[in-house]
Design a protein around this motif. Structure first.
Motif, PDB file in Angstrom:
ATOM      1  N   SER A  81      34.487  43.815  23.476  1.00 16.44           N
ATOM      2  CA  SER A  81      35.631  43.153  22.845  1.00 16.44           C
ATOM      3  C   SER A  81      36.162  42.019  23.702  1.00 16.44           C
ATOM      4  CB  SER A  81      36.754  44.168  22.587  1.00 16.44           C
ATOM      5  OG  SER A  81      36.334  45.164  21.692  1.00 16.44           O
ATOM      6  N   SER A  82      36.259  42.265  25.003  1.00 18.46           N
ATOM      7  CA  SER A  82      36.842  41.263  25.890  1.00 18.46           C
ATOM      8  C   SER A  82      36.560  41.639  27.334  1.00 18.46           C
ATOM      9  CB  SER A  82      38.357  41.168  25.670  1.00 18.46           C
ATOM     10  OG  SER A  82      38.988  40.465  26.721  1.00 18.46           O
ATOM     11  N   ALA A  83      36.097  40.660  28.109  1.00 19.02           N
ATOM     12  CA  ALA A  83      35.827  40.914  29.523  1.00 19.02           C
ATOM     13  C   ALA A  83      37.111  41.164  30.298  1.00 19.02           C
ATOM     14  CB  ALA A  83      35.078  39.731  30.131  1.00 19.02           C
ATOM     15  N   LEU A  84      38.233  40.643  29.804  1.00 17.97           N
ATOM     16  CA  LEU A  84      39.507  40.795  30.506  1.00 17.97           C
ATOM     17  C   LEU A  84      40.388  41.857  29.859  1.00 17.97           C
ATOM     18  CD1 LEU A  84      40.237  37.054  31.362  1.00 17.97           C
ATOM     19  CD2 LEU A  84      39.444  38.871  32.883  1.00 17.97           C
ATOM     20  N   ASP A 105      34.021  46.624  41.450  1.00 22.64           N
ATOM     21  CA  ASP A 105      33.124  45.619  40.877  1.00 22.64           C
ATOM     22  C   ASP A 105      33.789  44.880  39.725  1.00 22.64           C
ATOM     23  OD1 ASP A 105      31.181  46.261  42.679  1.00 22.64           O
ATOM     24  OD2 ASP A 105      30.025  47.524  41.293  1.00 22.64           O
ATOM     25  N   ASP A 106      34.665  45.572  39.010  1.00 22.65           N
ATOM     26  CA  ASP A 106      35.376  44.923  37.910  1.00 22.65           C
ATOM     27  C   ASP A 106      36.329  43.859  38.436  1.00 22.65           C
ATOM     28  OD1 ASP A 106      34.641  46.394  35.327  1.00 22.65           O
ATOM     29  OD2 ASP A 106      35.064  48.034  36.702  1.00 22.65           O
ATOM     30  N   ALA A 107      36.973  44.139  39.559  1.00 16.50           N
ATOM     31  CA  ALA A 107      37.874  43.147  40.145  1.00 16.50           C
ATOM     32  C   ALA A 107      37.103  41.880  40.513  1.00 16.50           C
ATOM     33  CB  ALA A 107      38.561  43.731  41.373  1.00 16.50           C
ATOM     34  N   ARG A 108      35.912  42.061  41.071  1.00 13.86           N
ATOM     35  CA  ARG A 108      35.104  40.886  41.423  1.00 13.86           C
ATOM     36  C   ARG A 108      34.655  40.133  40.171  1.00 13.86           C
ATOM     37  NH1 ARG A 108      33.681  44.412  45.759  1.00 13.86           N
ATOM     38  NH2 ARG A 108      32.105  45.498  44.523  1.00 13.86           N
ATOM     39  N   ALA A 109      34.299  40.886  39.118  1.00 14.30           N
ATOM     40  CA  ALA A 109      33.886  40.242  37.872  1.00 14.30           C
ATOM     41  C   ALA A 109      35.042  39.460  37.255  1.00 14.30           C
ATOM     42  CB  ALA A 109      33.373  41.297  36.891  1.00 14.30           C
ATOM     43  N   VAL A 110      36.242  40.004  37.348  1.00 16.46           N
ATOM     44  CA  VAL A 110      37.420  39.327  36.809  1.00 16.46           C
ATOM     45  C   VAL A 110      37.702  38.048  37.591  1.00 16.46           C
ATOM     46  CG1 VAL A 110      39.940  39.496  36.642  1.00 16.46           C
ATOM     47  CG2 VAL A 110      38.502  41.347  35.769  1.00 16.46           C
ATOM     48  N   GLU A 111      37.611  38.121  38.903  1.00 15.14           N
ATOM     49  CA  GLU A 111      37.929  36.948  39.725  1.00 15.14           C
ATOM     50  C   GLU A 111      36.978  35.791  39.436  1.00 15.14           C
ATOM     51  OE1 GLU A 111      40.117  34.588  42.078  1.00 15.14           O
ATOM     52  OE2 GLU A 111      40.618  36.563  41.266  1.00 15.14           O
ATOM     53  N   LYS A 112      35.769  36.108  39.048  1.00 17.72           N
ATOM     54  CA  LYS A 112      34.809  35.051  38.712  1.00 17.72           C
ATOM     55  C   LYS A 112      35.221  34.278  37.465  1.00 17.72           C
ATOM     56  CE  LYS A 112      30.753  37.305  40.752  1.00 17.72           C
ATOM     57  NZ  LYS A 112      29.438  37.950  40.464  1.00 17.72           N
ATOM     58  N   THR A 137      44.934  35.233  31.505  1.00 11.98           N
ATOM     59  CA  THR A 137      45.415  35.325  32.887  1.00 11.98           C
ATOM     60  C   THR A 137      46.247  36.585  33.093  1.00 11.98           C
ATOM     61  OG1 THR A 137      45.396  32.921  33.097  1.00 11.98           O
ATOM     62  CG2 THR A 137      46.797  34.141  34.643  1.00 11.98           C
ATOM     63  N   TRP A 138      47.082  36.903  32.123  1.00  8.48           N
ATOM     64  CA  TRP A 138      47.884  38.130  32.211  1.00  8.48           C
ATOM     65  C   TRP A 138      46.970  39.351  32.331  1.00  8.48           C
ATOM     66  CZ3 TRP A 138      51.025  40.397  27.527  1.00  8.48           C
ATOM     67  CH2 TRP A 138      51.733  41.532  27.950  1.00  8.48           C
ATOM     68  N   ALA A 139      45.975  39.438  31.444  1.00  3.51           N
ATOM     69  CA  ALA A 139      45.068  40.582  31.488  1.00  3.51           C
ATOM     70  C   ALA A 139      44.349  40.654  32.832  1.00  3.51           C
ATOM     71  CB  ALA A 139      44.059  40.494  30.345  1.00  3.51           C
ATOM     72  N   ALA A 140      43.892  39.507  33.328  1.00  3.39           N
ATOM     73  CA  ALA A 140      43.158  39.481  34.594  1.00  3.39           C
ATOM     74  C   ALA A 140      44.024  39.969  35.750  1.00  3.39           C
ATOM     75  CB  ALA A 140      42.661  38.065  34.867  1.00  3.39           C
ATOM     76  N   LEU A 141      45.257  39.492  35.817  1.00  2.07           N
ATOM     77  CA  LEU A 141      46.143  39.895  36.910  1.00  2.07           C
ATOM     78  C   LEU A 141      46.485  41.384  36.828  1.00  2.07           C
ATOM     79  CD1 LEU A 141      48.547  36.810  37.033  1.00  2.07           C
ATOM     80  CD2 LEU A 141      46.634  37.334  38.563  1.00  2.07           C
ATOM     81  N   GLU A 142      46.650  41.903  35.616  1.00  2.00           N
ATOM     82  CA  GLU A 142      46.919  43.337  35.466  1.00  2.00           C
ATOM     83  C   GLU A 142      45.738  44.160  35.984  1.00  2.00           C
ATOM     84  OE1 GLU A 142      49.619  44.813  34.700  1.00  2.00           O
ATOM     85  OE2 GLU A 142      50.823  43.593  33.329  1.00  2.00           O
ATOM     86  N   VAL A 143      44.525  43.726  35.679  1.00  2.00           N
ATOM     87  CA  VAL A 143      43.345  44.460  36.143  1.00  2.00           C
ATOM     88  C   VAL A 143      43.239  44.389  37.660  1.00  2.00           C
ATOM     89  CG1 VAL A 143      40.820  44.540  36.098  1.00  2.00           C
ATOM     90  CG2 VAL A 143      42.100  44.175  33.977  1.00  2.00           C
ATOM     91  N   GLU A 144      43.473  43.211  38.218  1.00  2.00           N
ATOM     92  CA  GLU A 144      43.383  43.072  39.674  1.00  2.00           C
ATOM     93  C   GLU A 144      44.469  43.889  40.367  1.00  2.00           C
ATOM     94  OE1 GLU A 144      41.171  38.853  40.415  1.00  2.00           O
ATOM     95  OE2 GLU A 144      43.323  38.748  40.008  1.00  2.00           O
ATOM     96  N   ALA A 146      45.793  46.677  39.117  1.00  2.00           N
ATOM     97  CA  ALA A 146      45.459  48.089  38.925  1.00  2.00           C
ATOM     98  C   ALA A 146      44.341  48.540  39.849  1.00  2.00           C
ATOM     99  CB  ALA A 146      45.066  48.334  37.473  1.00  2.00           C
ATOM    100  N   THR A 147      43.439  47.638  40.190  1.00  2.00           N
ATOM    101  CA  THR A 147      42.320  47.997  41.069  1.00  2.00           C
ATOM    102  C   THR A 147      42.637  47.743  42.540  1.00  2.00           C
ATOM    103  OG1 THR A 147      41.352  45.799  40.684  1.00  2.00           O
ATOM    104  CG2 THR A 147      40.572  47.615  39.297  1.00  2.00           C
ATOM    105  N   GLY A 148      43.866  47.319  42.821  1.00  2.00           N
ATOM    106  CA  GLY A 148      44.272  47.105  44.205  1.00  2.00           C
ATOM    107  C   GLY A 148      43.633  45.906  44.863  1.00  2.00           C
ATOM    108  N   SER A 149      43.180  44.959  44.064  1.00  2.00           N
ATOM    109  CA  SER A 149      42.466  43.811  44.627  1.00  2.00           C
ATOM    110  C   SER A 149      43.253  42.512  44.552  1.00  2.00           C
ATOM    111  CB  SER A 149      41.128  43.631  43.895  1.00  2.00           C
ATOM    112  OG  SER A 149      41.346  43.425  42.509  1.00  2.00           O
ATOM    113  N   LEU A 150      44.484  42.571  44.062  1.00  2.27           N
ATOM    114  CA  LEU A 150      45.248  41.340  43.886  1.00  2.27           C
ATOM    115  C   LEU A 150      45.545  40.673  45.231  1.00  2.27           C
ATOM    116  CD1 LEU A 150      46.344  39.690  41.563  1.00  2.27           C
ATOM    117  CD2 LEU A 150      48.475  40.976  41.689  1.00  2.27           C
ATOM    118  N   ASP A 151      45.778  41.472  46.253  1.00  3.09           N
ATOM    119  CA  ASP A 151      46.076  40.897  47.566  1.00  3.09           C
ATOM    120  C   ASP A 151      44.856  40.229  48.186  1.00  3.09           C
ATOM    121  OD1 ASP A 151      48.663  41.736  47.367  1.00  3.09           O
ATOM    122  OD2 ASP A 151      48.361  43.587  48.517  1.00  3.09           O
ATOM    123  N   ALA A 152      43.670  40.578  47.676  1.00  6.91           N
ATOM    124  CA  ALA A 152      42.448  40.004  48.236  1.00  6.91           C
ATOM    125  C   ALA A 152      42.022  38.719  47.534  1.00  6.91           C
ATOM    126  CB  ALA A 152      41.318  41.035  48.153  1.00  6.91           C
TER     127      ALA A 152
END
Length: 537
Positions: A81-84, A105-112, A137-144, A146-152
């Motif tokens: 349905s949606s990558a994000l 791995d999802d966090a890395r896929a989102v950042e791409k 962008t909202w969906a991407a930031l929520e995923v990052e 949730a996966t603890g990768s936003l700071d990275a």
């Protein structure tokens, strides 16, 4: 949202003595009755997400115990349905314990998917507008987050996103967009501009008198307002009494996204946990044994299921006239994509006749004389289609001619099933005296007594009913065995008075009809058929 927030204080149910569990089979999507087996199907990832989020808002800690294969299927459906947004929907499933649905791995896929200018792009959405980019962008930031990768997230990319969001925040920003901007800035640890937070809560005065679509919009807008104020670190101020009234009245009618929005509004504005006991009951009732959620808003009603409900109403002595159902079937029949085959048109005609009392049109009546819809010669291969058609004609008040019958073998269960279907169809069409000479009670007695382990409850009830119609007799021991059989298959989650055809958990309308019809023929000795003297379920 697919269904609108209800109108608190109003009751649009048909005046009927039928139990609530029957009315619970009305589709939220099209107003027709749906087949109960749909309740055993798992909702999609988006429905799972909102339902689990709403349940968590009540203070519960939902757990999901799906196997890895099921988790993989949910993940696959989400990402198709949606990558994000698909990954965002998986967050509550991950939190509830579903294995492998979301990870680093999802966090890395989102950042791409972040563009050089700061926004994220979802390939599935193909929306290059600012609104589309903001949603992604909202969906991407929520995923990052949730996966603890936003700071990275790389500093340059993060700064580009903040600059882009800041540009969107200038000028006259609609409430929905302001809420998303504020949430994105909050996730990034940035202050929310005061210009965004000046909005006030939508005016919900006279809520119950407003049109359905407007009530749904008010719920969405109030959720946006609450999200905006929360993101800015401010206390939202809403008409909590109105929204509590909506919850009290419509907890069973709202879809999962609406329910989440409503509970979040009330939680954010101070409603205590005890206010949500009805929500927890509703959502726990929507859960399958593995903890995943059903999605009642996806259950599509059909004319054939609705006509079976009409037949159950008639057997139980409940009113069959139903203007609400009539309007729903007329709308369905008039849709551009409605089926146009003779069998479906005949079912619709019978349903319109039973629900509204209206006479059939000449073309509808002609269907009962059309051999492509009502076979003129019955064989073991087409007997079920023939029986369904003549039953529909009988319900519509249109006579059909007696058919010619091609003889078939009764040595196997399939032959006995076909023979029972023929006998019942002849009875329904007023041709009880036209049973072929080779089809007698003696020939069916073996199958009525013991049809074998492959026969389900519907088969057994139908064969015994046919045996009785042919002049057979069920003695006390036979009735006792039948009563024990149907009692063991009575009820399924939320539908205590319906019957299951086998050991699977789902109830079935056709099986229920066969059991009730047989109980009527046996003068209520099975204890299955509702009656005025028996308490309702």
């Amino acid at each position: 949202m697919t269904s609108a927030a209800g109108c608190a204080g109003q009751d649009d149910r048909t005046a009927s003595s039928e139990p609530d569990y029957v009315r619970s089979l009305i589709s939220q999507t099209n107003g027709l009755y749906y087949h109960p087996f749909l309740r055993e199907e798992r909702g999609g990832p988006e429905a799972q997400s909102y339902a689990l989020r709403a349940l968590a808002e009540t203070g519960a800690k939902p757990k999901v115990t799906v196997a890895a294969r099921t988790a993989a299927a949910l993940r696959s459906d989400a990402l198709k349905s949606s990558a994000l947004w698909g990954r965002y929907w998986l967050v509550p499933l991950r939190d509830a314990g579903a294995p492998g649905v979301l990870g680093r791995d999802d966090a890395r896929a989102v950042e791409k998917l972040r563009s050089g200018k700061g926004w994220y792009e979802d390939p599935a959405l193909d929306d290059g507008s600012d609104d589309g980019r903001l949603s992604a962008t909202w969906a991407a930031l929520e995923v990052e987050a949730a996966t603890g990768s936003l700071d990275a997230v790389p500093a340059a990319g993060r700064a580009a996103t903040v600059r882009w969001l800041g540009r969107l925040a200038h000028g006259d920003v609609p409430l929905e967009k302001a809420a998303v901007l504020a949430r994105c800035l909050r996730l990034l640890g940035e202050p929310v501009p005061a210009s965004l937070t000046a909005a006030t809560a939508p005016d919900v005065s006279g809520f119950t008198e407003r049109p359905e679509a407007e009530r749904a919009t008010l719920l969405e807008e109030t959720y946006d307002y609450v999200l905006l104020q929360e993101s800015a670190g401010r206390a939202p101020r809403v008409d909590r009494a109105t929204w509590q009234q909506v919850l009290n009245h419509d907890v069973t009618a709202l879809d999962h996204e609406q329910l989440y929005d409503l509970v979040h509004i009330l939680r954010a504005t101070g409603s205590p946990a005890r206010s949500f006991s009805s929500v927890a009951r509703r959502l726990e009732g929507d859960r399958l044994p593995d903890g995943t959620m059903r999605d009642p808003s996806s259950y599509l009603g059909t004319p054939d299921a609705s006509l079976l409900v009409q037949r159950l109403r008639d057997l139980a002595g409940w009113p069959v006239r139903d203007e609400r159902l009539l309007a729903a079937v007329e709308k369905q029949a008039g849709a551009p994509d409605a089926p146009r085959d003779g069998a479906t048109r005949l079912t619709v005609a019978a349903l319109e006749h039973t629900a509204g009392g209206r006479d059939l049109t000449a073309p509808q009546k002609a269907l009962c004389q059309d051999p492509s819809t009502v076979p003129a010669t019955v064989t073991s291969d087409n007997v079920r289609d023939w029986q369904r058609a003549v039953w529909d004609c009988a319900d519509a008040g249109v006579p059909v001619p007696a058919p010619a019958v091609t003889r078939w073998d009764l040595d196997g269960l399939e032959g006995a099933q076909a023979a029972a279907t023929l006998v019942v169809g002849l009875h329904q069409s007023g041709h009880e005296d036209r049973a072929p000479g080779w089809l007698t009670a003696d020939r069916l007695e073996k199958w009525a007594t013991d049809p074998g382990p492959r026969a389900n409850v519907y088969d057994r009830a139908l064969i015994v009913r046919a045996y009785l119609l042919l002049g057979g007799h069920a003695d006390e021991s036979a009735v006792g065995r039948l009563a024990a059989l149907v009692a063991a298959h009575r009820g399924c989650p939320g539908l205590p008075g319906l019957y299951r055809p086998d050991d699977e958990p789902g109830c079935d309308l056709k099986t229920t009809w066969a059991v009730w019809e047989l109980d009527k023929a046996l003068d209520g000795k099975l204890g299955a058929l509702p009656s005025p003297g028996r308490p309702r379920d």
